[in-house]
Design a protein around this motif. Structure first.
Motif, short mmCIF file in Angstrom:
data_model
loop_
_atom_site.label_atom_id
_atom_site.label_comp_id
_atom_site.label_asym_id
_atom_site.label_seq_id
_atom_site.Cartn_x
_atom_site.Cartn_y
_atom_site.Cartn_z
N GLY A 1 0.80 -1.21 0.00
CA GLY A 1 0.00 0.00 0.00
C GLY A 1 0.84 1.27 0.00
N THR A 2 0.19 2.37 0.31
CA THR A 2 0.79 3.70 0.28
C THR A 2 0.86 4.24 1.70
OG1 THR A 2 -0.16 4.09 -1.91
CG2 THR A 2 0.48 6.05 -0.65
N ILE A 3 1.93 5.00 2.02
CA ILE A 3 2.04 5.59 3.35
C ILE A 3 2.34 7.07 3.25
CG2 ILE A 3 4.47 4.89 3.57
CD1 ILE A 3 3.90 4.65 6.65
N TRP A 4 1.57 7.86 3.97
CA TRP A 4 1.78 9.30 4.09
C TRP A 4 2.15 9.61 5.54
CZ3 TRP A 4 -2.60 12.51 1.28
CH2 TRP A 4 -2.59 12.21 -0.09
N MET A 5 2.96 10.64 5.71
CA MET A 5 3.31 11.12 7.03
C MET A 5 2.46 12.33 7.38
SD MET A 5 6.95 12.74 8.38
CE MET A 5 7.88 11.22 8.19
N GLN A 6 1.76 12.27 8.51
CA GLN A 6 1.05 13.47 8.97
C GLN A 6 2.06 14.38 9.67
OE1 GLN A 6 -1.66 13.98 12.54
NE2 GLN A 6 -3.20 13.84 10.92
N ILE A 7 2.09 15.65 9.29
CA ILE A 7 3.04 16.60 9.87
C ILE A 7 2.27 17.70 10.58
CG2 ILE A 7 4.86 16.02 8.24
CD1 ILE A 7 4.18 18.43 6.59
N ASN A 8 2.83 18.13 11.73
CA ASN A 8 2.01 18.94 12.63
C ASN A 8 2.86 19.83 13.52
OD1 ASN A 8 -0.29 19.83 14.02
ND2 ASN A 8 -0.32 18.09 15.41
N HIS A 9 2.25 20.91 13.96
CA HIS A 9 2.78 21.77 15.03
C HIS A 9 1.65 21.93 16.04
CE1 HIS A 9 4.43 25.11 17.28
NE2 HIS A 9 5.52 25.11 16.54
#
Length: 421
Positions: A97-105
């Motif tokens: 499958g596909t993996i995305w990284m959630q990025i946050n402050h």
């Protein structure tokens, strides 16, 4: 039963998701020494990768080493070594499958007692009544700090692509920094970042532009957005509709629709204004209204546990179904759905009258299941929420000592000398 749930979804970037099921981001709090992904996160994501989701979205990865939601958070900035993140990406893609990284402050949603900074658009603290002291008191960001934050998001996105992730999701929901700028209840600025919705959305839009410029055209870029804050006078569904329209020309592949914050924890099914009390698909009514006019594919997250509910979400025009808690209990739930089966167990509900405490206990329960999976154990959804919360508080204290040591060491070696800007 329609088969749309297992049909492919083509995104603007050219990525093709294998099906319409995504693992929504859940904060794992499983960072190893140095605030890096390690063995536990790799094992957890291998289990999820084998479970049949088309898209895995990681828990929120922090773009600023001095601003973490909690002491066991993962940080990816300019100074972080890439090898652990490359191993994380590989684990997430091990099932095809596909993996995305959630990025946050986190902005102002930083636990009290944490080292580092507590920032917000304005010096407006979190109001949780008698629990307000759980969070630090924010200071209003300067223009220089806002500009530096835009750069941090772009750097993290670029490095995520270098590590092998397929995309990033920019977190602008659940009361974190970008959500704070969008909210008229929190954002009291009178400059170019405050007042009108266009001004309040400026930081988010600038970050999306910077991220898109920092990564390749084939790299996925998504945004997580509240359908509403579920607070009187806050960010609402019409605001969400307008922001989605603003995002469309900027190369966004997907907008995930959720809702709530620590002050109104609708994401755990307990909003302050009681406007969503559905047992599943908490935000479906709002999402289907947004889907009618949205120029961007929408993903809906919030309480989805059954295939029937997931099919209903897609039937309302939503492109992708996000699952969180259910995957912490049943990591192979999508594969089960494909073969006509459902989960054997569900999380023990938290019915405490104190909503802030109930929300914290609910999240502690979920993280307890993720830790069990990360250690190769079977989930135990019957764990009492009070026990899960007390155990988590002990782990947080130990993680805080480790984080303090790491941050102080980083400052001493000069690797974070520019981070406070």
């Amino acid at each position: 039963m329609t088969s749309e749930l297992f049909s492919m979804l083509s995104l603007r970037s050219g990525q093709v998701l294998g099906n319409r099921i995504a693992k929504a981001a859940m904060e794992e709090n499983l960072a190893d020494e140095g605030q890096l992904p390690g063995r536990r996160l790799l094992e957890l994501y291998r289990r999820w990768a084998a479970g049949g989701t088309g898209l895995l979205i990681t828990g929120n990865v922090m773009v600023h080493a001095e601003a973490l939601t909690g002491p066991a958070g993962v940080v990816l900035d300019e100074a972080a070594p890439l090898k652990p993140f490359a191993e994380w990406a590989e684990a997430g893609k091990s099932g095809g499958g596909t993996i995305w990284m959630q990025i946050n402050h986190p902005g102002r949603q930083v636990q009290s007692g944490m080292p580092g900074v507590v920032w917000g658009p304005s010096a407006v603290g979190i109001d949780l009544g008698r629990h307000s002291s759980r969070f630090g008191r924010p200071v209003a960001m300067t223009p220089e700090q806002i500009d530096a934050t835009v750069t941090r998001f772009a750097v993290t996105a670029r490095r995520a692509e270098e590590a092998g992730f397929d995309g990033v999701e920019i977190h602008a929901a659940h009361g974190y920094l970008l959500s704070q700028f969008l909210s008229p209840l929190v954002n009291k600025r009178t400059d170019q970042w405050g007042g009108s919705l266009e001004n309040r959305a400026r930081l988010l839009l600038d970050i999306v532009r910077a991220v898109r410029a920092a990564v390749s055209p084939s790299f996925g870029v998504g945004v997580k957005l509240n359908s509403a804050d579920f607070q009187r006078g806050g960010f609402d569904a019409d605001d969400a509709r307008q922001v989605i329209e603003m995002l469309a020309p900027l190369g966004v592949d997907l907008v995930e629709v959720s809702g709530g914050s620590y002050e109104s924890p609708a994401m755990t099914g307990r909003p302050a204004d009681e406007r969503t009390q559905a047992r599943e698909a908490y935000f479906l009514d709002l999402a289907k209204e947004l889907a009618r006019t949205s120029p961007v594919p929408l993903m809906l997250t919030g309480g989805i546990t059954r295939r029937e509910t997931a099919e209903k979400v897609l039937a309302e025009g939503v492109a992708l179904v996000g699952i969180g808690t259910a995957l912490a209990v049943t990591p192979d739930l999508p594969a089960r759905w494909r073969h006509g089966r459902e989960a054997d167990r569900r999380m023990r509900p938290v019915s405490w009258s104190d909503k802030a405490l109930a929300s914290a206990a609910s999240m502690a329960q979920v993280r307890h299941q993720m830790r069990r999976i990360a250690h190769g154990q079977a989930p135990r959804p019957g764990t009492h929420p009070a026990r899960a919360l007390l155990c988590e508080q002990g782990r947080q204290r130990r993680a805080l000592r480790s984080y303090r040591t790491w941050l102080a060491s980083s400052w001493h070696t000069g690797t974070t000398a520019s981070r406070a800007a």
